[in-house]
Motif scaffolding. Structure first.
Motif, short mmCIF file in Angstrom:
data_model
loop_
_atom_site.label_atom_id
_atom_site.label_comp_id
_atom_site.label_asym_id
_atom_site.label_seq_id
_atom_site.Cartn_x
_atom_site.Cartn_y
_atom_site.Cartn_z
N CYS A 145 -15.71 -17.47 -13.89
CA CYS A 145 -16.62 -17.78 -15.34
C CYS A 145 -16.99 -18.59 -16.10
N HIS A 146 -15.64 -19.26 -16.26
CA HIS A 146 -15.51 -20.63 -17.11
C HIS A 146 -16.56 -21.48 -16.48
N ARG A 147 -17.15 -22.95 -17.04
CA ARG A 147 -18.43 -23.46 -16.84
C ARG A 147 -17.55 -25.33 -15.86
N ARG A 166 -13.27 -25.10 -11.25
CA ARG A 166 -12.84 -24.18 -11.34
C ARG A 166 -12.03 -23.03 -10.04
N TRP A 167 -13.32 -23.47 -9.22
CA TRP A 167 -13.15 -22.60 -7.28
C TRP A 167 -11.92 -23.24 -7.16
N ASN A 168 -11.67 -25.14 -7.26
CA ASN A 168 -10.56 -24.80 -6.51
C ASN A 168 -9.04 -25.05 -6.88
N LEU A 169 -9.42 -24.81 -8.10
CA LEU A 169 -8.09 -24.67 -8.92
C LEU A 169 -7.62 -22.72 -8.39
N LEU A 170 -8.69 -21.89 -8.40
CA LEU A 170 -8.52 -20.34 -8.19
C LEU A 170 -8.10 -20.41 -7.08
N TYR A 171 -8.38 -21.48 -5.51
CA TYR A 171 -8.44 -21.26 -4.12
C TYR A 171 -6.72 -21.92 -4.05
N ARG A 172 -6.72 -22.77 -4.69
CA ARG A 172 -5.42 -23.72 -4.83
C ARG A 172 -4.20 -22.80 -5.46
N THR A 173 -4.48 -22.20 -6.59
CA THR A 173 -3.89 -21.11 -6.98
C THR A 173 -3.18 -19.87 -6.01
N LEU A 174 -3.67 -19.36 -5.21
CA LEU A 174 -3.98 -18.36 -4.99
C LEU A 174 -3.06 -18.76 -3.17
N TRP A 175 -3.06 -19.75 -2.72
CA TRP A 175 -2.28 -20.59 -1.99
C TRP A 175 -1.44 -20.14 -2.27
N LEU A 182 -13.48 -28.01 -0.56
CA LEU A 182 -14.52 -28.27 -1.62
C LEU A 182 -15.53 -27.11 -2.07
N TRP A 183 -14.82 -26.22 -3.28
CA TRP A 183 -15.75 -25.62 -3.42
C TRP A 183 -17.15 -26.04 -4.35
N LEU A 184 -17.75 -25.48 -4.62
CA LEU A 184 -19.78 -26.02 -4.95
C LEU A 184 -20.01 -24.62 -5.83
N ASP A 185 -20.68 -24.34 -6.68
CA ASP A 185 -21.67 -23.23 -7.18
C ASP A 185 -22.54 -22.86 -6.85
N ARG A 186 -23.54 -24.27 -6.63
CA ARG A 186 -24.58 -24.02 -5.93
C ARG A 186 -25.10 -24.96 -4.27
N GLU A 187 -25.67 -24.74 -3.08
CA GLU A 187 -25.80 -25.54 -2.31
C GLU A 187 -26.61 -26.53 -2.41
N TYR A 236 -14.36 -29.01 4.87
CA TYR A 236 -14.87 -27.56 4.42
C TYR A 236 -16.25 -27.33 2.76
N GLN A 237 -16.93 -27.40 3.41
CA GLN A 237 -18.18 -27.20 1.84
C GLN A 237 -18.17 -25.71 1.57
N LEU A 238 -17.82 -24.82 0.49
CA LEU A 238 -18.03 -23.93 0.23
C LEU A 238 -19.03 -23.58 -1.09
N THR A 239 -19.68 -22.65 -1.07
CA THR A 239 -21.13 -22.60 -2.19
C THR A 239 -20.48 -20.77 -2.54
N THR A 240 -20.80 -20.96 -3.32
CA THR A 240 -20.15 -19.80 -4.50
C THR A 240 -20.94 -19.11 -5.00
N ASP A 241 -22.36 -19.46 -5.04
CA ASP A 241 -23.18 -18.94 -5.16
C ASP A 241 -23.12 -18.43 -6.97
N ARG A 242 -22.12 -18.99 -8.07
CA ARG A 242 -21.29 -18.28 -9.85
C ARG A 242 -20.61 -17.31 -9.10
N ASP A 243 -20.57 -16.58 -8.01
CA ASP A 243 -20.31 -15.09 -7.89
C ASP A 243 -19.25 -14.96 -7.50
#
Length: 518
Positions: A74-76, A80-89, A31-36, A2-9
Motif C-alpha cells: 500500500c506504500h506509494r 516497493r514491488w521490486n523490494l517485495l520480490y527481492r525479499t521474497l526471492w 521490472l515491476w510497475l503499478d500501471r501498464e 520482464y516488465q510486469l504491472t500489478t495494477d496496485r493490487d
C-alpha cells in the motif's frame, strides 16, 4: 527483462510473483510497475512474462512476511514491488530467516514502509470528516474527502465499516474511493476534491468541539503541525479556527494566570473545576494541539501531570512476537488507565491458537496476578470450557482493554466500565494480537468486546450466538461475558443465562471439532 504491472493490487502481484518464482526468474530480470501506461526507460526491451502450462509450484514463506508485504504493497513508493520480490526471492533461496535480520537493508526498508503505511492509516481514521448529503432514497448519506499519503483505502475501510456500521457513507480520495451501503463495501476510482461536498451543519459542531478543547497554555505549533499536517487542514472544519485561536492564545493565557492567582489567595476558597491553571493536565486539553503521541512517547518526568494521545498506536512495536508486544504494552501511555491498577494485563495463549476469546478488561484478581481471566469470571469460563470440551490452554485469551479500571470503596476495588475513549485507545493492541494469532474462531465475551470488534450498534442481547464472517476471523461469535452471569441476582434468570452461555460455547466446541477433522 520482464516488465510486469500489478495494477496496485497485492493479490495480482502475489500471483505474478509465484509465476516468476516457478520460472526461476531472478529479481534483476523483472521490472515491476503499478500501471501498464507508466513510462519505462526499459519499455523498448520489455518482454511478455512467461506463461507456463503447469500450475505454479506452491511456495511457502513465513506468515509474517505475507502480512508485512500486504501492508508494504500500500506504500506509494513505486519501487516497493521490486523490494517485495527481492525479499521474497531471498526468503525462498537460502535465507529463510531473513526477516529476523533487522539490520539488513531490505528488511529495514520493509519495516520503514510498513511504519509509513501504519501512520497514514492512523491519520485517516483520525482526520476523516463526514458531511451529510441529500440522498434520493431519503436515507441519510455521509461523504468525506481525504488525501492519504499512500494507497490505504482498502486497508483502512474495514475500520470505518466497524465504526459506522449503521451509517451509509462514502470516502473519496484522489486515488480510490469506498462506499458502505450497510451490507457491503464498494470500491471505486479516485475523485478530485472539487467533486466532494464542501460543507454542512455538522461542521459547526466540529468547530465548537475543537474550540472547547483547545488549551492556549499548551501550544506547541511545531508539534501540532507534525501531528495535524497542514495538508489535511482543508478537509478539517475545525482547523479554520486555528489562526484565531492562536491569535487569542496570549490573552487567554494571561486571563488563566490571573484567575489562578486569585484562587490561590488565602480565603479565596477551593479552586473550582473551571479555573484551570496553566500547565494543568485537566483543562480540557486532551486533544490539544500540544498533545501528540510523539511528544508523549518521548517520556515525562516522574510525577509530572500528563496528557495522553488517546491511542496506543505509537507504543506498538513492529514485531509480531506476542512476547515482545506484551513487554512493550508495559510502557503504553495511550490513555489515563495506565496510571490506574497494578499492571498491564496482556493476552496469553499460543501464538497460533485456533480460538481467541476477547473480554472487556481485567478484573481485580487479574490485575493482581497479571494474567487474564483468573478471577471469578475466569473460573466460570474455565468451568464451562471444560464442560463443553474446549481446552483453555489451546486458546488465546485476552481483553479489549489491558488495564483494570475500578472505583475504590474502602478496601475494595469495584469494577468500572471503561469509556469508549479508553476502549478505542487500547484497540490497537487487540488488533495487533488478532493479526498475530489470526484465530480461525473468535469469540467476543460481552458487549464491550463485541462493540469493539463488530461495531457500536452490535447488541449482544439481540445477536448472541450468531455466527458471522468478519475481518477478524472467518468464524466470529459474541456471547455473554461470564462476569455478567455472576452479577445476575435472580437465580432462575441466572440459570437461564448460563444455559445460553453453555450453548454458545458448545457451538464453539463443535466448530473446533469440524476444523480439526479437516
Amino acid at each position: 527483462m520482464y516488465q510486469l504491472t500489478t495494477d496496485r493490487d497485492f493479490d495480482r502481484w502475489r500471483d505474478l510473483a509465484r509465476q516468476m518464482l516457478a520460472g526461476q526468474i531472478s529479481p534483476p530480470q523483472i521490472l515491476w510497475l503499478d500501471r501498464e501506461d507508466e513510462p519505462s526507460l526499459l519499455s523498448n526491451t520489455a518482454l511478455t512474462p512467461p506463461v507456463s502450462s503447469q500450475p505454479a509450484a506452491q511456495t511457502r514463506v513465513p506468515r509474517e512476511y505475507l502480512d508485512l508485504a500486504s501492508k508494504v504493497a500500500c506504500h506509494r513508493d513505486p519501487d516497493r514491488w521490486n523490494l517485495l520480490y527481492r525479499t521474497l526471492w531471498r526468503l525462498t533461496h537460502g535465507e529463510p530467516e531473513l526477516l529476523e535480520r533487522v539490520t539488513d537493508d531490505d528488511v529495514y526498508q520493509l519495516g520503514a514502509m510498513e511504519r509509513d503505511v501504519r501512520r497514514d492509516r492512523h491519520k485517516m481514521t483520525a482526520f476523516v470528516r463526514f458531511r451529510q448529503v441529500p440522498a434520493e432514497s431519503g436515507e441519510e448519506h455521509f461523504v468525506a474527502w481525504h488525501r492519504p499519503d499512500h494507497y490505504i483505502v482498502r486497508l483502512t475501510a474495514p475500520f470505518f465499516r466497524g465504526r459506522f456500521a449503521a451509517m451509509r457513507w462514502t470516502i473519496l480520495t484522489p486515488d480510490d474511493s469506498v462506499a458502505w451501503d450497510g451490507h457491503t463495501l464498494h470500491f471505486g476510482p479516485g475523485v478530485p476534491q472539487s467533486q466532494a461536498p464542501q460543507a454542512d451543519e455538522l461542521e459547526s459542531l466540529w468547530r465548537t468541539y475543537y474550540a472547547n478543547i483547545f488549551n492556549p497554555a499548551r501550544i506547541k505549533i511545531a508539534a501540532m503541525k507534525k501531528e495535524l499536517p497542514v495538508r489535511h487542514w482543508s478537509t478539517l472544519p475545525e482547523t479554520q479556527l486555528i489562526p484565531d485561536l492562536l491569535a487569542e492564545a496570549p490573552r487567554r493565557v494571561e486571563e488563566m494566570t490571573r484567575k489562578s492567582r486569585e484562587n490561590a489567595r488565602p480565603g479565596s476558597g477551593p479552586r473550582s473545576s473551571g479555573s484551570a491553571r496553566p500547565g494543568d493536565a485537566a483543562a480540557g486539553d486532551l486533544y490539544s494541539a500540544s498533545t501528540s503521541p510523539e511528544t508523549y512517547a518521548s517520556g515525562l518526568p516522574a510525577g509530572k501531570a500528563a496528557t495522553f494521545p488517546w491511542t496506543a498506536e505509537p507504543f506498538i512495536p513492529q514485531s509480531r512476537s506476542l512476547k515482545v508486544l506484551a513487554e512493550a504494552s508495559k510502557n503504553c501511555r495511550g490513555c489515563d488507565l495506565c496510571d490506574i491498577g497494578s499492571q498491564v494485563v496482556f493476552g496469553e495463549g499460543p501464538h497460533d491458537a485456533m480460538v481467541m476469546f476477547v473480554g472487556e478488561q481485567p478484573g481485580d484478581q487479574e490485575d493482581r496476578q497479571g494474567r487474564p481471566f483468573v478471577g471469578p469470571a475466569g473460573q466460570l469460563l474455565d468451568e464451562v470450557l471444560q464442560q463443553v470440551g474446549i481446552i483453555r490452554d489451546e486458546c488465546y485469551v485476552t481483553n479489549s482493554v489491558k488495564h483494570f479500571k475500578f472505583e475504590p470503596r474502602g478496601t475494595r476495588r469495584i469494577h468500572a466500565k471503561p469509556s469508549s475513549r479508553e476502549v478505542s485507545a487500547c484497540q490497537p493492541w487487540l488488533v495487533r494480537e488478532i493479526e498475530v494469532v489470526r484465530p480461525q474462531i473468535l469469540v467476543c465475551l460481552g458487549s464491550t468486546a463485541a462493540q469493539t470488534l463488530l461495531g457500536r450498534d452490535f447488541r449482544v442481547t439481540q445477536r448472541r450466538g450468531d455466527v458471522m464472517k468478519t475481518e477478524w476471523s472467518p468464524w466470529t461469535m459474541a456471547t455473554i461475558h461470564p462476569s455478567a452471569l455472576l452479577r445476575i441476582p435472580d437465580e432462575a434468570l441466572r440459570a437461564k443465562s448460563r444455559g445460553e452461555f453453555e450453548a454458545d460455547l458448545a457451538k464453539v466446541a463443535e466448530q473446533i471439532a469440524k476444523l480439526k477433522a479437516g
